[in-house]
Design a protein around this motif. Structure first.
Motif, PDB file in Angstrom:
ATOM      1  N   ALA A   1      -8.725   8.902 -10.145  1.00 48.70           N
ATOM      2  CA  ALA A   1      -9.340   7.627 -10.111  1.00 48.70           C
ATOM      3  C   ALA A   1     -10.609   7.622  -8.731  1.00 48.70           C
ATOM      4  CB  ALA A   1      -8.875   6.462 -10.330  1.00 48.70           C
ATOM      5  N   GLN A   2     -10.275   8.175  -7.759  1.00 50.62           N
ATOM      6  CA  GLN A   2     -10.641   8.355  -6.546  1.00 50.62           C
ATOM      7  C   GLN A   2     -12.113   9.397  -6.528  1.00 50.62           C
ATOM      8  OE1 GLN A   2     -10.144   6.093  -4.421  1.00 50.62           O
ATOM      9  NE2 GLN A   2      -8.457   5.817  -6.144  1.00 50.62           N
ATOM     10  N   ARG A   3     -12.137   9.982  -7.782  1.00 48.78           N
ATOM     11  CA  ARG A   3     -13.254  11.196  -7.887  1.00 48.78           C
ATOM     12  C   ARG A   3     -14.120  10.463  -9.083  1.00 48.78           C
ATOM     13  NH1 ARG A   3      -8.282  13.120  -6.190  1.00 48.78           N
ATOM     14  NH2 ARG A   3      -8.191  15.320  -6.288  1.00 48.78           N
ATOM     15  N   PRO A   4     -15.700  10.718  -8.768  1.00 45.80           N
ATOM     16  CA  PRO A   4     -16.708   9.914  -9.600  1.00 45.80           C
ATOM     17  C   PRO A   4     -16.438  10.791 -11.058  1.00 45.80           C
ATOM     18  CG  PRO A   4     -17.611  11.685  -8.152  1.00 45.80           C
ATOM     19  CD  PRO A   4     -16.268  11.512  -7.766  1.00 45.80           C
ATOM     20  N   GLY A   5     -16.777   9.912 -11.802  1.00 49.85           N
ATOM     21  CA  GLY A   5     -16.887  10.243 -13.547  1.00 49.85           C
ATOM     22  C   GLY A   5     -16.009   9.297 -14.288  1.00 49.85           C
ATOM     23  N   ARG A   6     -15.619   9.605 -15.292  1.00 49.65           N
ATOM     24  CA  ARG A   6     -15.073   8.593 -16.421  1.00 49.65           C
ATOM     25  C   ARG A   6     -13.512   8.914 -16.576  1.00 49.65           C
ATOM     26  NH1 ARG A   6     -17.575   7.150 -22.069  1.00 49.65           N
ATOM     27  NH2 ARG A   6     -18.754   5.849 -20.840  1.00 49.65           N
ATOM     28  N   LEU A   7     -12.593   7.746 -16.510  1.00 50.33           N
ATOM     29  CA  LEU A   7     -11.373   8.059 -16.553  1.00 50.33           C
ATOM     30  C   LEU A   7     -10.670   7.230 -17.678  1.00 50.33           C
ATOM     31  CD1 LEU A   7      -8.615   9.563 -15.550  1.00 50.33           C
ATOM     32  CD2 LEU A   7      -8.369   7.574 -13.771  1.00 50.33           C
ATOM     33  N   ILE A   8     -10.166   7.862 -18.820  1.00 49.49           N
ATOM     34  CA  ILE A   8      -9.664   7.186 -19.884  1.00 49.49           C
ATOM     35  C   ILE A   8      -8.279   7.185 -19.790  1.00 49.49           C
ATOM     36  CG2 ILE A   8      -9.660   6.932 -22.522  1.00 49.49           C
ATOM     37  CD1 ILE A   8     -12.136   8.583 -22.707  1.00 49.49           C
ATOM     38  N   LEU A   9      -7.682   6.121 -19.806  1.00 43.47           N
ATOM     39  CA  LEU A   9      -6.241   5.907 -19.466  1.00 43.47           C
ATOM     40  C   LEU A   9      -5.376   5.369 -20.698  1.00 43.47           C
ATOM     41  CD1 LEU A   9      -6.273   4.432 -15.917  1.00 43.47           C
ATOM     42  CD2 LEU A   9      -6.030   6.751 -16.685  1.00 43.47           C
ATOM     43  N   HIS A  10      -4.374   6.181 -21.163  1.00 45.27           N
ATOM     44  CA  HIS A  10      -3.721   5.512 -22.216  1.00 45.27           C
ATOM     45  C   HIS A  10      -2.194   5.061 -21.773  1.00 45.27           C
ATOM     46  CE1 HIS A  10       0.212   6.747 -24.596  1.00 45.27           C
ATOM     47  NE2 HIS A  10      -0.511   5.939 -25.321  1.00 45.27           N
ATOM     48  N   GLY A  11      -1.936   4.014 -22.441  1.00 47.04           N
ATOM     49  CA  GLY A  11      -0.460   3.488 -22.273  1.00 47.04           C
ATOM     50  C   GLY A  11       0.129   2.728 -23.499  1.00 47.04           C
ATOM     51  N   ARG A  12       1.168   2.508 -23.595  1.00 50.48           N
ATOM     52  CA  ARG A  12       1.808   1.674 -24.603  1.00 50.48           C
ATOM     53  C   ARG A  12       1.667   0.327 -24.577  1.00 50.48           C
ATOM     54  NH1 ARG A  12       7.829   2.851 -24.250  1.00 50.48           N
ATOM     55  NH2 ARG A  12       7.764   1.586 -26.291  1.00 50.48           N
ATOM     56  N   ASP A  13       1.395  -0.241 -23.348  1.00 47.99           N
ATOM     57  CA  ASP A  13       1.644  -1.682 -23.191  1.00 47.99           C
ATOM     58  C   ASP A  13       0.014  -2.106 -22.581  1.00 47.99           C
ATOM     59  OD1 ASP A  13       2.084  -4.038 -21.310  1.00 47.99           O
ATOM     60  OD2 ASP A  13       3.774  -4.022 -22.592  1.00 47.99           O
ATOM     61  N   ALA A  14      -0.374  -2.970 -23.041  1.00 46.25           N
ATOM     62  CA  ALA A  14      -1.832  -3.369 -22.762  1.00 46.25           C
ATOM     63  C   ALA A  14      -1.837  -4.021 -21.694  1.00 46.25           C
ATOM     64  CB  ALA A  14      -2.528  -4.234 -23.694  1.00 46.25           C
ATOM     65  N   GLU A  15      -0.897  -4.862 -21.386  1.00 52.30           N
ATOM     66  CA  GLU A  15      -0.871  -5.497 -20.129  1.00 52.30           C
ATOM     67  C   GLU A  15      -0.664  -4.889 -18.827  1.00 52.30           C
ATOM     68  OE1 GLU A  15       2.258  -9.059 -17.978  1.00 52.30           O
ATOM     69  OE2 GLU A  15       2.219  -8.677 -19.936  1.00 52.30           O
ATOM     70  N   ARG A  16       0.252  -3.669 -18.811  1.00 49.97           N
ATOM     71  CA  ARG A  16       0.626  -2.772 -17.776  1.00 49.97           C
ATOM     72  C   ARG A  16      -0.726  -1.742 -17.550  1.00 49.97           C
ATOM     73  NH1 ARG A  16       6.182   0.452 -19.009  1.00 49.97           N
ATOM     74  NH2 ARG A  16       5.491   1.112 -16.568  1.00 49.97           N
ATOM     75  N   LEU A  17      -1.475  -1.551 -18.857  1.00 48.55           N
ATOM     76  CA  LEU A  17      -2.724  -0.883 -18.520  1.00 48.55           C
ATOM     77  C   LEU A  17      -3.775  -1.907 -17.797  1.00 48.55           C
ATOM     78  CD1 LEU A  17      -3.422   0.990 -22.132  1.00 48.55           C
ATOM     79  CD2 LEU A  17      -3.564   1.950 -19.654  1.00 48.55           C
ATOM     80  N   ASN A  18      -3.792  -2.911 -18.296  1.00 44.60           N
ATOM     81  CA  ASN A  18      -4.591  -3.800 -17.366  1.00 44.60           C
ATOM     82  C   ASN A  18      -4.353  -4.030 -16.022  1.00 44.60           C
ATOM     83  OD1 ASN A  18      -6.536  -4.476 -19.771  1.00 44.60           O
ATOM     84  ND2 ASN A  18      -5.089  -5.998 -20.421  1.00 44.60           N
ATOM     85  N   GLU A  19      -3.058  -4.039 -15.725  1.00 40.72           N
ATOM     86  CA  GLU A  19      -2.646  -4.179 -14.437  1.00 40.72           C
ATOM     87  C   GLU A  19      -3.115  -3.081 -13.604  1.00 40.72           C
ATOM     88  OE1 GLU A  19       1.451  -4.601 -14.467  1.00 40.72           O
ATOM     89  OE2 GLU A  19       1.470  -6.847 -15.201  1.00 40.72           O
ATOM     90  N   LEU A  20      -3.007  -1.823 -14.174  1.00 35.84           N
ATOM     91  CA  LEU A  20      -3.373  -0.625 -13.380  1.00 35.84           C
ATOM     92  C   LEU A  20      -4.787  -0.681 -13.213  1.00 35.84           C
ATOM     93  CD1 LEU A  20      -2.775   2.429 -12.592  1.00 35.84           C
ATOM     94  CD2 LEU A  20      -3.099   2.972 -14.974  1.00 35.84           C
ATOM     95  N   ALA A  21      -5.661  -1.120 -14.432  1.00 34.58           N
ATOM     96  CA  ALA A  21      -7.018  -1.023 -14.161  1.00 34.58           C
ATOM     97  C   ALA A  21      -7.522  -1.965 -12.882  1.00 34.58           C
ATOM     98  CB  ALA A  21      -7.830  -1.478 -15.280  1.00 34.58           C
ATOM     99  N   THR A  22      -6.697  -3.195 -12.806  1.00 41.28           N
ATOM    100  CA  THR A  22      -7.181  -3.939 -11.742  1.00 41.28           C
ATOM    101  C   THR A  22      -6.960  -3.453 -10.437  1.00 41.28           C
ATOM    102  OG1 THR A  22      -6.517  -6.038 -13.180  1.00 41.28           O
ATOM    103  CG2 THR A  22      -6.379  -6.265 -10.564  1.00 41.28           C
ATOM    104  N   GLU A  23      -5.735  -2.616 -10.352  1.00 38.37           N
ATOM    105  CA  GLU A  23      -5.501  -1.922  -9.153  1.00 38.37           C
ATOM    106  C   GLU A  23      -6.491  -0.888  -8.512  1.00 38.37           C
ATOM    107  OE1 GLU A  23      -2.447   1.682  -8.193  1.00 38.37           O
ATOM    108  OE2 GLU A  23      -1.494  -0.037  -9.076  1.00 38.37           O
ATOM    109  N   LEU A  24      -7.129  -0.314  -9.746  1.00 40.01           N
ATOM    110  CA  LEU A  24      -8.143   0.610  -9.637  1.00 40.01           C
ATOM    111  C   LEU A  24      -9.510   0.234  -9.591  1.00 40.01           C
ATOM    112  CD1 LEU A  24      -6.426   3.661 -11.852  1.00 40.01           C
ATOM    113  CD2 LEU A  24      -6.370   3.172  -9.425  1.00 40.01           C
ATOM    114  N   SER A  25      -9.787  -0.921  -9.436  1.00 37.38           N
ATOM    115  CA  SER A  25     -11.064  -1.575  -9.523  1.00 37.38           C
ATOM    116  C   SER A  25     -11.989  -1.073  -8.526  1.00 37.38           C
ATOM    117  CB  SER A  25     -10.854  -3.197  -9.637  1.00 37.38           C
ATOM    118  OG  SER A  25     -10.383  -3.660  -8.595  1.00 37.38           O
ATOM    119  N   SER A  26     -11.622  -0.801  -7.335  1.00 37.27           N
ATOM    120  CA  SER A  26     -12.466  -0.280  -6.560  1.00 37.27           C
ATOM    121  C   SER A  26     -12.612   1.228  -6.369  1.00 37.27           C
ATOM    122  CB  SER A  26     -12.053  -0.509  -5.196  1.00 37.27           C
ATOM    123  OG  SER A  26     -10.661  -0.138  -4.853  1.00 37.27           O
ATOM    124  N   ALA A  27     -12.096   1.838  -7.512  1.00 36.19           N
ATOM    125  CA  ALA A  27     -11.996   3.238  -7.544  1.00 36.19           C
ATOM    126  C   ALA A  27     -13.400   3.936  -7.900  1.00 36.19           C
ATOM    127  CB  ALA A  27     -11.146   3.915  -8.702  1.00 36.19           C
TER     128      ALA A  27
END
Length: 272
Positions: A26-52
Motif C-alpha cells: 500500500a505504500q507504493r502507488p497504484g491500485r491494491l485490491i484486498l480480499h478478506g472473509r470479514d467485511a468489518e475487518r476489511l474496513n478496519e484495514l482500509a481505514t488503517e491504510l487511508s493515508s497510503a
C-alpha cells in the motif's frame, strides 16, 4: 513494477502475512485490491491504510465455497480492466486438532481453501493478468509438502492436519509448475514460495504454539516475488524465502502434474 497503474490483488489480507504484505504494498502507488472473509475487518484495514499511496479496493468472499470464489472473480472484473499481480495468500493451517473438516461444497477444507480456490482465481483471472502483462501470479505455499494420495485425494482415511495441509500445498506448487509451462513467461509468470518458517501468525499459533522466523522475513520474501526486476521472466520456480529452492521431488514429475491438473479441473469445473 512500481507504477501508478499497477494493480495488485492479495487474498487473505486481513491478518497475518497477508495483512503485513498489504501494508507494505500500500505504500507504493497504484491500485491494491484486498480480499478478506470479514467485511468489518476489511474496513478496519482500509481505514488503517487511508493515508497510503495506493488506492484501496475491498472484496469479501469465503474461499471454502466455489460459488463465492466465482463471485470474487466477478467483483475483481468490475473493479479493474487489468491485473499486474495476483497473490494467492489466503489459506488454512494444519489446525489445532486432527479433526477432518469439509468445505461448503463437501471438499476436504484445506484442499478447498489452499488449492481449489487459488486454482479458480488464477485461471479465471487470466484475462486480466494477460491484459496487465508482464504480470505475476505468486502462490504462497509452504515447505511442508506431502504428495497427494490419488486413491484418497480428499484425505478421508488416516486423516491428520499435517497431511491435509501438506498435500494442499504440494498440489498448489505442482499445478503452479504445470500452469507456468502453459503460459509465456513474458506474459504471465507463476511462482510459489515458502515465505518463512513458523511466523508469528494466528495460523502458526493455533497449529504449533511457537514461532521461528519473524513476520518481516516472510513479507520480504513475498515482496521479492511481487517486485524484483530480476524475476521479470522467471517462472515455474519454487522459492524458500528469497532464494530459489527445490520443492518436493514429485512436484516436478510431469505425470503427477498432469494427473493433479486433471483432478483439479474435475473438482472445480474450471479449465484453462
Amino acid at each position: 513494477m512500481e507504477t501508478t497503474d499497477r494493480t495488485v490483488l492479495i487474498t487473505g489480507a486481513t491478518s497475518g502475512l497477508g495483512r503485513a504484505v498489504a501494508e507494505s504494498v500500500a505504500q507504493r502507488p497504484g491500485r491494491l485490491i484486498l480480499h478478506g472473509r470479514d467485511a468489518e475487518r476489511l474496513n478496519e484495514l482500509a481505514t488503517e491504510l487511508s493515508s497510503a499511496k495506493a488506492s484501496i479496493e475491498l472484496v469479501t468472499a469465503e474461499l471454502d465455497e466455489l460459488s463465492q470464489v466465482h463471485d470474487l472473480v466477478d467483483k475483481v472484473f468490475e473493479l479493474t480492466d487489468h491485473l499486474d499481480v495476483l497473490v494467492n495468500n489466503a489459506g488454512i493451517g494444519k489446525g489445532a486438532t486432527d479433526t477432518r473438516q469439509e468445505s461448503a461444497d463437501g471438499f476436504e477444507l484445506r484442499t478447498a481453501v489452499n488449492h481449489l480456490a487459488p486454482f479458480v482465481l488464477s485461471l479465471r483471472l487470466l484475462p486480466l493478468l494477460e491484459t496487465g502483462a508482464p504480470s505475476r501470479i505468486v502462490n504462497v505455499a509452504s515447505g511442508a509438502q506431502q504428495p497427494l494420495d490419488f486413491e484418497d485425494p480428499q484425505v478421508e482415511h488416516n486423516y491428520t492436519g499435517d497431511r491435509a495441509y501438506g498435500q494442499s500445498k504440494f498440489v498448489m506448487i505442482a499445478t503452479g509448475f504445470f500452469l507456468a509451462n502453459k503460459l509465456p513467461a513474458e506474459v504471465v509468470t507463476v511462482n510459489s514460495l515458502h515465505p518463512a518458517t513458523l511466523m508469528p501468525t494466528r495460523m502458526v499459533e493455533e497449529g504449533y504454539g511457537h514461532t521461528v522466523d519473524d513476520l518481516a522475513t516472510g513479507v520480504d520474501a513475498v515482496l521479492h516475488l511481487i517486485e524484483s526486476e530480476a524475476l521479470e521472466s522467471v517462472t515455474g520456480q519454487y522459492f524458500s524465502g528469497q532464494q530459489r529452492a527445490e520443492a518436493h521431488p514429485q512436484a516436478y514429475d510431469p505425470d503427477v502434474q498432469q494427473r493433479l491438473w486433471k483432478l483439479t479441473e474435475e473438482l472445480t469445473g474450471v479449465q484453462l
